[in-house]
Each structure stands twice: as structure tokens, then as C-alpha cells.
Design a protein around this motif. Structure first.
Motif, PDB file in Angstrom:
ATOM      1  N   LEU A 125      -0.074 -10.392  -9.681  1.00 26.27           N
ATOM      2  CA  LEU A 125      -0.122 -10.265  -8.226  1.00 26.27           C
ATOM      3  C   LEU A 125      -0.879 -11.443  -7.621  1.00 26.27           C
ATOM      4  O   LEU A 125      -1.908 -11.889  -8.148  1.00 26.27           O
ATOM      5  CB  LEU A 125      -0.802  -8.958  -7.826  1.00 26.27           C
ATOM      6  CG  LEU A 125      -0.067  -7.676  -8.255  1.00 26.27           C
ATOM      7  CD1 LEU A 125      -0.894  -6.440  -7.898  1.00 26.27           C
ATOM      8  CD2 LEU A 125       1.312  -7.585  -7.625  1.00 26.27           C
ATOM      9  N   HIS A 126      -0.345 -11.935  -6.497  1.00 24.45           N
ATOM     10  CA  HIS A 126      -0.869 -13.122  -5.821  1.00 24.45           C
ATOM     11  C   HIS A 126      -0.971 -12.784  -4.336  1.00 24.45           C
ATOM     12  O   HIS A 126       0.040 -12.673  -3.655  1.00 24.45           O
ATOM     13  CB  HIS A 126       0.109 -14.278  -6.063  1.00 24.45           C
ATOM     14  CG  HIS A 126      -0.163 -15.530  -5.295  1.00 24.45           C
ATOM     15  ND1 HIS A 126      -0.409 -16.732  -5.913  1.00 24.45           N
ATOM     16  CD2 HIS A 126      -0.188 -15.797  -3.959  1.00 24.45           C
ATOM     17  CE1 HIS A 126      -0.580 -17.673  -5.003  1.00 24.45           C
ATOM     18  NE2 HIS A 126      -0.453 -17.129  -3.803  1.00 24.45           N
ATOM     19  N   TYR A 141      -7.148  -4.196  -5.480  1.00 24.84           N
ATOM     20  CA  TYR A 141      -7.664  -2.904  -5.942  1.00 24.84           C
ATOM     21  C   TYR A 141      -6.514  -1.937  -6.215  1.00 24.84           C
ATOM     22  O   TYR A 141      -6.495  -1.241  -7.236  1.00 24.84           O
ATOM     23  CB  TYR A 141      -8.602  -2.336  -4.884  1.00 24.84           C
ATOM     24  CG  TYR A 141      -9.453  -1.177  -5.326  1.00 24.84           C
ATOM     25  CD1 TYR A 141     -10.754  -1.380  -5.791  1.00 24.84           C
ATOM     26  CD2 TYR A 141      -8.990   0.136  -5.249  1.00 24.84           C
ATOM     27  CE1 TYR A 141     -11.559  -0.312  -6.179  1.00 24.84           C
ATOM     28  CE2 TYR A 141      -9.781   1.210  -5.639  1.00 24.84           C
ATOM     29  CZ  TYR A 141     -11.062   0.974  -6.099  1.00 24.84           C
ATOM     30  OH  TYR A 141     -11.850   2.038  -6.483  1.00 24.84           O
ATOM     31  N   ALA A 142      -5.537  -1.934  -5.302  1.00 19.03           N
ATOM     32  CA  ALA A 142      -4.363  -1.081  -5.504  1.00 19.03           C
ATOM     33  C   ALA A 142      -3.592  -1.500  -6.746  1.00 19.03           C
ATOM     34  O   ALA A 142      -3.081  -0.659  -7.494  1.00 19.03           O
ATOM     35  CB  ALA A 142      -3.464  -1.127  -4.271  1.00 19.03           C
ATOM     36  N   GLY A 143      -3.508  -2.811  -6.984  1.00 19.45           N
ATOM     37  CA  GLY A 143      -2.840  -3.292  -8.186  1.00 19.45           C
ATOM     38  C   GLY A 143      -3.551  -2.853  -9.449  1.00 19.45           C
ATOM     39  O   GLY A 143      -2.915  -2.486 -10.450  1.00 19.45           O
ATOM     40  N   LEU A 144      -4.884  -2.887  -9.432  1.00 21.04           N
ATOM     41  CA  LEU A 144      -5.648  -2.416 -10.580  1.00 21.04           C
ATOM     42  C   LEU A 144      -5.344  -0.948 -10.870  1.00 21.04           C
ATOM     43  O   LEU A 144      -5.204  -0.551 -12.029  1.00 21.04           O
ATOM     44  CB  LEU A 144      -7.146  -2.584 -10.318  1.00 21.04           C
ATOM     45  CG  LEU A 144      -7.684  -4.013 -10.338  1.00 21.04           C
ATOM     46  CD1 LEU A 144      -9.063  -4.066  -9.703  1.00 21.04           C
ATOM     47  CD2 LEU A 144      -7.737  -4.546 -11.766  1.00 21.04           C
ATOM     48  N   GLN A 145      -5.225  -0.154  -9.822  1.00 21.97           N
ATOM     49  CA  GLN A 145      -4.911   1.259 -10.003  1.00 21.97           C
ATOM     50  C   GLN A 145      -3.537   1.474 -10.620  1.00 21.97           C
ATOM     51  O   GLN A 145      -3.286   2.502 -11.246  1.00 21.97           O
ATOM     52  CB  GLN A 145      -4.993   1.981  -8.655  1.00 21.97           C
ATOM     53  CG  GLN A 145      -6.412   2.096  -8.117  1.00 21.97           C
ATOM     54  CD  GLN A 145      -6.468   2.751  -6.754  1.00 21.97           C
ATOM     55  OE1 GLN A 145      -5.691   2.425  -5.854  1.00 21.97           O
ATOM     56  NE2 GLN A 145      -7.382   3.698  -6.592  1.00 21.97           N
ATOM     57  N   ILE A 174      -2.118  -3.253 -13.287  1.00 16.81           N
ATOM     58  CA  ILE A 174      -1.865  -4.694 -13.336  1.00 16.81           C
ATOM     59  C   ILE A 174      -3.074  -5.394 -13.957  1.00 16.81           C
ATOM     60  O   ILE A 174      -4.226  -5.094 -13.619  1.00 16.81           O
ATOM     61  CB  ILE A 174      -1.608  -5.252 -11.918  1.00 16.81           C
ATOM     62  CG1 ILE A 174      -0.371  -4.573 -11.308  1.00 16.81           C
ATOM     63  CG2 ILE A 174      -1.433  -6.762 -11.966  1.00 16.81           C
ATOM     64  CD1 ILE A 174       0.909  -4.804 -12.064  1.00 16.81           C
ATOM     65  N   THR A 175      -2.808  -6.343 -14.853  1.00 18.70           N
ATOM     66  CA  THR A 175      -3.894  -7.019 -15.558  1.00 18.70           C
ATOM     67  C   THR A 175      -3.881  -8.532 -15.364  1.00 18.70           C
ATOM     68  O   THR A 175      -4.616  -9.247 -16.041  1.00 18.70           O
ATOM     69  CB  THR A 175      -3.846  -6.708 -17.074  1.00 18.70           C
ATOM     70  OG1 THR A 175      -2.577  -7.122 -17.594  1.00 18.70           O
ATOM     71  CG2 THR A 175      -4.053  -5.226 -17.329  1.00 18.70           C
TER      72      THR A 175
END
Length: 321
Positions: A212-213, A226-230, A233-234
Motif C-alpha cells: 500500500l502506498h 492502520y486499516a491495511g495493517l488490520q 498487509i505487510t
């Protein structure tokens, strides 16, 4: 530092700093090759594992990327950090391979109008170019990654349908490109859109390895990360001190700040392998080198537990405590 990551968060993520490319491509003033090389080498020394260091594009289109070969030649490769470069076509790929990049990044926009504005051709032509570059990469044993610009919205068309994202991701996959980056070109992403796109791609294109960028145009870049971490996404792309912005996208501002992202991850118990104090120093040096106040926050405030001597702080009475 919290040792256990927040519930649902990955234990470790990979940070890709794109400051030397995305951060400087639209900088209003010329940036010297020496400044770029110092920026890259100090980021490597701080522990950044992967950097997008330049772009092999036509100098007339992006003048600040005209020294791509010289930048590559000056990078300290001894620490093993991965050096990638953006390439728009076969000629750019030839130059990138000759310069010794570790991987090439091809790109196109999810929306037709932005692709025309960005690279002056249709999405179909961009996909054909990506396929050619992928073949060149395979022949040269140089990995090729794929970026999808305007993945969360287009400044000309508005909303971008998720089916268009899926179509581009599948087309990349057909070329043998599995590592994909969803680019938030003008800061139109929201946590809800991040969740939708990550979950849909996980179902529709399960072989895709998503990064994600985000740009911080509307102030929610870290919320989107933060939403990507949930969503598990790494891999995240960010730019030192928040420099950046697409020159062909109205209203585009800088990327989310690498040091701000690393701070959030560190405080959430997610490992990056990056020295935050060293990263803050790189951000401050970058601001000084560019001669302009940059948007990074942690570079100004320092880590959460930064302490001050009371006698150095003015009290409510107007005198020092």
C-alpha cells in the motif's frame, strides 16, 4: 516499546522508502545528484530494507530524474538493501538493467483518463509495455513489480470501480508480476476503501502480494495504513519527511512520512528493523538540504518518550520553570 503487536496486526512489516523517486520527482527546484545519493545512503544506514531510488524516464518529462544512472552508481550496496527503480517502457528497462537495479517497477493507472495524463497512452498500451518489461526482467533475472496508480480514486473521474483494480491486478498476474502496489495518487483513500480493496483482491486475485502506498493529501494517510495493517498487509511505501506528489495529478501532496509510519508501527509492537532515531535525523537533514519546511511530524516532536529538562521549558508564569 510494546513488544506484542496489537490484536490482528502482523508481527513485522517491510517499509519501502520512495522519497528519492516519488518524493523528488516533482520537487520545484533541481536536486543535486550528491544530495540524492546522501539521502539514499543515510536511509540504508538507518535500516530501511528497500528503496525506490529513481526513475528511468525521459529527462524532459521529469527533469529531476535525469541522473538515474549516476544515482545508482553512487549508492552503498554493501548493506544488502533492495534498490528498485520505476520504468515506463522497454528503453527505460534497458537502462535500469544496465545500471544494476535489484528490481524494476512498472506502473499504470486504474483510470483511463489519469493514465493518459500520466504517461500519454491508454491502459491497454501500458499493460502491453508492462508485459514486455516483465519478459525483459525474466531474461535478465531482474524481478518486476507492478504499481496501480489511482487505485482509490481518480482526480478526473472520481470513484474507481473495484472491478478495474481487479482487472489490472489479473493482467499483471498474467505477465508474471505478483508483487503489486495500490497507489493512492491524490490522497483519495479512506480506511473503508482500503478494507474493501484489500479484501476483494485477496478473494479475486489471491496470488497477488499487495503493498500500500498512501499520500496524506486529506490527512488520513496513517489511518489508511492502520486499516491495511488490520487486513494483514505487510508492505508499505512511504517517503522520508513526507516529501512527494505526482506531477500529473491535481492537488497531489506528499506521501505519508516514513518516520511517522515507523513510529506508529513501533508503538503498535510491529517490527520494521529500522532505527527510528536515525530515521528522524535523516528527515531533519533532508529538510535542511531541500531548504523548505517538510510535513513530517515525528521529526519535529521526536518519539513519544522524548524528555526535556524543566529549566529549559517556559512555565505558565512566563518564566522558565
Amino acid at each position: 516499546m510494546t513488544e506484542v503487536p496489537l490484536d490482528g496486526f502482523p508481527e513485522r512489516v517491510r517499509i519501502v522508502d520512495v522519497g528519492a523517486r516519488d518524493g523528488l520527482q516533482a520537487w520545484p527546484d533541481p536536486v543535486s545528484t550528491d544530495v540524492k545519493i546522501e539521502l539514499i545512503n543515510t536511509l540504508i544506514a538507518a535500516g530501511v530494507p528497500q528503496l525506490e531510488v529513481t526513475s528511468f524516464v525521459a529527462p524532459r518529462a521529469v527533469p529531476n530524474m535525469a541522473d538515474a544512472r549516476e544515482v545508482m552508481a553512487g549508492i552503498d550496496r554493501s548493506r544488502g538493501a533492495e534498490m528498485t527503480a520505476l520504468v515506463p517502457n522497454a528503453r527505460g528497462a534497458e537502462r535500469a538493467i544496465e545500471a544494476g537495479v535489484d528490481a524494476m517497477v512498472v506502473f499504470l493507472s486504474a483510470s483511463e483518463s489519469h493514465n493518459q495524463a500520466n504517461v500519454n497512452c491508454s491502459r491497454d498500451k501500458s499493460l502491453a509495455a508492462a508485459a514486455e518489461i516483465a519478459r525483459m526482467g525474466q531474461d535478465a533475472d531482474v524481478p518486476v513489480y507492478g504499481a496501480i496508480a489511482t487505485a482509490f480514486g481518480c482526480p478526473f473521474e472520481g470513484n474507481v470501480a473495484i472491478k478495474d483494480i481487479v482487472q489490472v491486478a489479473k493482467s499483471y498476474g498474467d505477465c508474471g508480476i505478483a508483487q503489486l502496489t495500490l497507489g493512492d495518487t491524490t490522497g483519495m483513500a479512506t480506511p473503508r476503501l482500503v478494507q474493501e480493496r484489500c479484501r476483494t483482491l485477496a478473494t479475486e486475485v489471491p496470488a497477488a502480494d499487495i503493498a500500500l502506498h498512501f499520500h496524506n493529501t486529506r490527512g488520513v494517510g496513517l489511518a489508511c495504513a492502520y486499516a491495511g495493517l488490520q487486513e494483514g498487509i505487510t508492505r508499505f511505501e512511504a517517503s522520508i519527511a513526507g516529501i512527494g506528489g505526482c506531477p500529473f495529478a491535481p492537488g497531489a501532496t506528499g506521501n505519508i512520512c516514513t518516520e511517522d509510519l515507523v513510529y506508529m508501527l513501533q508503538e503498535s509492537g510491529v517490527a520494521t528493523g529500522i532505527n527510528l532515531d536515525a530515521l528522524i535525523e535523516v528527515a531533519r537533514r533532508t529538510e535542511k538540504a531541500l531548504g523548505q519546511t517538510l510535513p513530517g511530524q515525528v521529526m519535529k516532536a521526536g518519539p513519544r518518550l522524548r524528555r526535556y529538562e524543566r529549566e529549559d521549558v517556559r512555565s505558565s508564569s512566563g518564566s522558565r520553570a
